[in-house]
Design an enzyme around this catalytic site. Sequence first.
Site, PDB file in Angstrom:
ATOM      1  N   ARG A 131      38.972  28.919  76.960  1.00  0.00           N
ATOM      2  CA  ARG A 131      37.805  28.046  76.702  1.00  0.00           C
ATOM      3  C   ARG A 131      37.705  27.610  75.246  1.00  0.00           C
ATOM      4  O   ARG A 131      36.640  27.273  74.756  1.00  0.00           O
ATOM      5  CB  ARG A 131      36.496  28.704  77.134  1.00  0.00           C
ATOM      6  CG  ARG A 131      36.435  28.988  78.610  1.00  0.00           C
ATOM      7  CD  ARG A 131      35.040  28.811  79.168  1.00  0.00           C
ATOM      8  NE  ARG A 131      35.084  28.898  80.612  1.00  0.00           N
ATOM      9  CZ  ARG A 131      34.925  30.021  81.298  1.00  0.00           C
ATOM     10  NH1 ARG A 131      34.714  31.152  80.661  1.00  0.00           N
ATOM     11  NH2 ARG A 131      34.966  29.995  82.602  1.00  0.00           N
ATOM     12  N   LYS A 153      40.361  14.260  67.770  1.00  0.00           N
ATOM     13  CA  LYS A 153      40.680  13.688  69.086  1.00  0.00           C
ATOM     14  C   LYS A 153      41.968  14.312  69.603  1.00  0.00           C
ATOM     15  O   LYS A 153      42.969  14.370  68.874  1.00  0.00           O
ATOM     16  CB  LYS A 153      40.902  12.184  68.967  1.00  0.00           C
ATOM     17  CG  LYS A 153      39.670  11.356  69.056  1.00  0.00           C
ATOM     18  CD  LYS A 153      40.118   9.937  69.360  1.00  0.00           C
ATOM     19  CE  LYS A 153      39.119   8.920  69.024  1.00  0.00           C
ATOM     20  NZ  LYS A 153      39.654   7.563  69.224  1.00  0.00           N
ATOM     21  N   GLU A 195      49.090   2.650  60.694  1.00  0.00           N
ATOM     22  CA  GLU A 195      47.760   3.275  60.802  1.00  0.00           C
ATOM     23  C   GLU A 195      47.070   3.299  59.437  1.00  0.00           C
ATOM     24  O   GLU A 195      45.853   3.196  59.351  1.00  0.00           O
ATOM     25  CB  GLU A 195      47.867   4.689  61.399  1.00  0.00           C
ATOM     26  CG  GLU A 195      48.492   4.752  62.796  1.00  0.00           C
ATOM     27  CD  GLU A 195      47.561   4.316  63.945  1.00  0.00           C
ATOM     28  OE1 GLU A 195      46.497   3.725  63.704  1.00  0.00           O
ATOM     29  OE2 GLU A 195      47.952   4.561  65.115  1.00  0.00           O
ATOM     30  N   ARG A 251      33.305   4.501  64.851  1.00  0.00           N
ATOM     31  CA  ARG A 251      34.673   5.024  65.002  1.00  0.00           C
ATOM     32  C   ARG A 251      35.538   4.127  65.889  1.00  0.00           C
ATOM     33  O   ARG A 251      36.763   4.151  65.807  1.00  0.00           O
ATOM     34  CB  ARG A 251      34.620   6.468  65.521  1.00  0.00           C
ATOM     35  CG  ARG A 251      35.978   7.155  65.459  1.00  0.00           C
ATOM     36  CD  ARG A 251      35.899   8.648  65.634  1.00  0.00           C
ATOM     37  NE  ARG A 251      37.233   9.229  65.630  1.00  0.00           N
ATOM     38  CZ  ARG A 251      37.507  10.504  65.778  1.00  0.00           C
ATOM     39  NH1 ARG A 251      36.513  11.377  65.907  1.00  0.00           N
ATOM     40  NH2 ARG A 251      38.745  10.956  65.785  1.00  0.00           N
ATOM     41  N   HIS A 262      47.968  -0.299  73.187  1.00  0.00           N
ATOM     42  CA  HIS A 262      48.096   0.702  74.256  1.00  0.00           C
ATOM     43  C   HIS A 262      48.615   0.071  75.541  1.00  0.00           C
ATOM     44  O   HIS A 262      49.384   0.693  76.294  1.00  0.00           O
ATOM     45  CB  HIS A 262      46.741   1.372  74.518  1.00  0.00           C
ATOM     46  CG  HIS A 262      46.386   2.406  73.490  1.00  0.00           C
ATOM     47  ND1 HIS A 262      45.141   2.987  73.417  1.00  0.00           N
ATOM     48  CD2 HIS A 262      47.117   2.977  72.495  1.00  0.00           C
ATOM     49  CE1 HIS A 262      45.124   3.865  72.403  1.00  0.00           C
ATOM     50  NE2 HIS A 262      46.299   3.866  71.841  1.00  0.00           N
ATOM     51  N   HIS A 276      54.462   4.185  69.318  1.00  0.00           N
ATOM     52  CA  HIS A 276      53.014   3.941  69.244  1.00  0.00           C
ATOM     53  C   HIS A 276      52.661   2.995  68.088  1.00  0.00           C
ATOM     54  O   HIS A 276      51.972   1.993  68.273  1.00  0.00           O
ATOM     55  CB  HIS A 276      52.283   5.277  69.085  1.00  0.00           C
ATOM     56  CG  HIS A 276      50.815   5.133  68.837  1.00  0.00           C
ATOM     57  ND1 HIS A 276      49.934   4.750  69.817  1.00  0.00           N
ATOM     58  CD2 HIS A 276      50.080   5.282  67.698  1.00  0.00           C
ATOM     59  CE1 HIS A 276      48.707   4.689  69.300  1.00  0.00           C
ATOM     60  NE2 HIS A 276      48.773   5.008  68.026  1.00  0.00           N
TER      61      HIS A 276
HETATM   62  P1  NAD Z   1      55.522  11.855  67.127  1.00  0.00           P
HETATM   63  O1  NAD Z   1      54.719  13.066  67.067  1.00  0.00           O
HETATM   64  O2  NAD Z   1      56.262  11.544  68.389  1.00  0.00           O
HETATM   65  O3  NAD Z   1      56.567  11.909  65.919  1.00  0.00           O
HETATM   66  C1  NAD Z   1      57.499  10.873  65.787  1.00  0.00           C
HETATM   67  C2  NAD Z   1      58.934  11.404  65.761  1.00  0.00           C
HETATM   68  O4  NAD Z   1      59.191  11.980  64.488  1.00  0.00           O
HETATM   69  C3  NAD Z   1      59.237  12.475  66.792  1.00  0.00           C
HETATM   70  O5  NAD Z   1      60.547  12.275  67.275  1.00  0.00           O
HETATM   71  C4  NAD Z   1      59.186  13.766  65.975  1.00  0.00           C
HETATM   72  O6  NAD Z   1      59.979  14.761  66.531  1.00  0.00           O
HETATM   73  C5  NAD Z   1      59.722  13.308  64.656  1.00  0.00           C
HETATM   74  N1  NAD Z   1      59.278  14.055  63.488  1.00  0.00           N
HETATM   75  C6  NAD Z   1      58.055  14.547  63.229  1.00  0.00           C
HETATM   76  N2  NAD Z   1      57.975  15.028  61.986  1.00  0.00           N
HETATM   77  C7  NAD Z   1      59.208  14.867  61.442  1.00  0.00           C
HETATM   78  C8  NAD Z   1      59.757  15.143  60.166  1.00  0.00           C
HETATM   79  N3  NAD Z   1      59.021  15.650  59.172  1.00  0.00           N
HETATM   80  N4  NAD Z   1      61.052  14.841  59.956  1.00  0.00           N
HETATM   81  C9  NAD Z   1      61.805  14.266  60.927  1.00  0.00           C
HETATM   82  N5  NAD Z   1      61.330  13.953  62.145  1.00  0.00           N
HETATM   83  C10 NAD Z   1      60.044  14.247  62.394  1.00  0.00           C
HETATM   84  O7  NAD Z   1      54.676  10.535  66.814  1.00  0.00           O
HETATM   85  P2  NAD Z   1      53.612  10.123  65.691  1.00  0.00           P
HETATM   86  O8  NAD Z   1      53.990   8.743  65.325  1.00  0.00           O
HETATM   87  O9  NAD Z   1      53.469  11.143  64.647  1.00  0.00           O
HETATM   88  O10 NAD Z   1      52.253  10.112  66.515  1.00  0.00           O
HETATM   89  C11 NAD Z   1      52.034   9.204  67.577  1.00  0.00           C
HETATM   90  C12 NAD Z   1      51.021   9.787  68.505  1.00  0.00           C
HETATM   91  O11 NAD Z   1      49.799  10.004  67.785  1.00  0.00           O
HETATM   92  C13 NAD Z   1      50.686   8.886  69.670  1.00  0.00           C
HETATM   93  O12 NAD Z   1      50.737   9.629  70.854  1.00  0.00           O
HETATM   94  C14 NAD Z   1      49.265   8.453  69.395  1.00  0.00           C
HETATM   95  O13 NAD Z   1      48.537   8.215  70.570  1.00  0.00           O
HETATM   96  C15 NAD Z   1      48.729   9.596  68.616  1.00  0.00           C
HETATM   97  N6  NAD Z   1      47.565   9.294  67.775  1.00  0.00           N
HETATM   98  C16 NAD Z   1      46.489  10.112  67.858  1.00  0.00           C
HETATM   99  C17 NAD Z   1      45.397   9.870  67.060  1.00  0.00           C
HETATM  100  C18 NAD Z   1      44.225  10.823  67.117  1.00  0.00           C
HETATM  101  O14 NAD Z   1      43.193  10.537  66.484  1.00  0.00           O
HETATM  102  N7  NAD Z   1      44.324  11.935  67.789  1.00  0.00           N
HETATM  103  C19 NAD Z   1      45.390   8.800  66.161  1.00  0.00           C
HETATM  104  C20 NAD Z   1      46.513   7.983  66.087  1.00  0.00           C
HETATM  105  C21 NAD Z   1      47.611   8.241  66.902  1.00  0.00           C
END
Ligand code: NAD
Length: 386
Positions: A131, A153, A195, A251, A262, A276
């Site tokens: 939980r 989030k 972003e 927000r 999306h 993304h």
């Molecule tokens: P991700 O986590 O898939 O990372 C991108 C790639 O980089 C992956 O292949 C990962 O293995 C690799 N990687 C990570 N760190 C590394 C490093 N230091 N060195 C080498 N490779 C590395 O993607 P992302 O772009 O970080 O995040 C995208 C996701 O975030 C989406 O699912 C999106 O919906 C989400 N998101 C969430 C919020 C939120 O508020 N929660 C906001 C924006 C985006």
Amino acid sequence: MNSPSAIAARPAIVNVHAGVHTYDVLIGPGLMAQAADHIEARAGSAKCAIVTDTNVAHRHLAPLEAELKARNRHVGTKIVAAGEATKSFPALAELCESLLGMGLERGGLVIALGGGVIGDVTGLAASLVRRGVRLVQIPTTLLSQVDSSIGGKTGINTPQGKNLVGTFHQPSLVIADTALLKTLPVREVRSGDVEAAKLGLVGDAEFFAWLENNWRSVFAFDDEALVRAVEVSVRGKAGVVARDETETGERMLLNLGHTFGHALEAWAGYSQRLLHGEAVAIGICQAYQLSRDLGLIDDAVVQRVTAHLAAVGLPTRVADISGDSKPDAATLVKIMGQDKKVRDGRLTLILAREIGTAFVSRDVTAEAVQAFLTRSLADEAGRAHI
Ligand code: NAD
């Protein structure tokens, strides 16, 4: 310029107030070396489970794991597949069962070591297991340092759309070690730039201008530029989260480009074909084009925004997506109908008045959005044949 060691010695600290939760975001190069100390100072001597992905594990896991083991604080590490497909029900179920299998207790702590995918799925698991257990985010991508690790989030994707199952679960601490970004492939740096640019576009014109002038230093992993990009973004996002934790108002602005993006991401099957950040880049261009078509901004603003995204190497048009198949407007609008921000069947779009000023609109009908996309896709196809 400050030397890297001077920056590391004094990490930037941004305090986030989200409802009843308050936590620090530490930003600077080399913070991982003291991660266990920072966690202990803020979260006490809790037992920790680490969740990471295959790409991050072989680059950045060992020192953190060793530090926690040396303090007898490590209950286990779960390494999941890298990539968006991990934000799924099967992966979530396996992760929750792994955390329970490690014997993680209610007072324990889960460390999300990775990008936005790891942060989102681990945050969701942390909010569900027993939980709810505490969460520390150690974001390792530019996208997750500037945006996704802040604000609580969590989520996974379903066939119906992106992030449609999730919770709000604020972390207890975020450690953004900007030195970890140096192993990122350039395509992922670009996704993070989107972003950061978005945060400028919705509320900080000066920061957008800074990115236009300094993105090369960010992409060259200059310590000072990275810290500045992350710190300004985190301060901007923290302000928005403090005023509207659960996204009932302001927000929503942070979704600039995301309703279009999306839909493209879902259409592309959450695959490497369209990351993304790349989908959001196209979506931001579409949001600005629609704002122009509605008479809200001049074409010069659309050109300026598009020029920055194109300069860093991001796709700005649907035509830029690799592969022969392209989506049609009706398909995209149908997917948009599943967006979390749909109210009484009406799409919620984030539109622009100028750079640094965005607003939430429910006045554009789905039919008008479809007509806009039909025009926009036909224009792109026309230009491709010139
Ligand atoms: P991700 O986590 O898939 O990372 C991108 C790639 O980089 C992956 O292949 C990962 O293995 C690799 N990687 C990570 N760190 C590394 C490093 N230091 N060195 C080498 N490779 C590395 O993607 P992302 O772009 O970080 O995040 C995208 C996701 O975030 C989406 O699912 C999106 O919906 C989400 N998101 C969430 C919020 C939120 O508020 N929660 C906001 C924006 C985006």
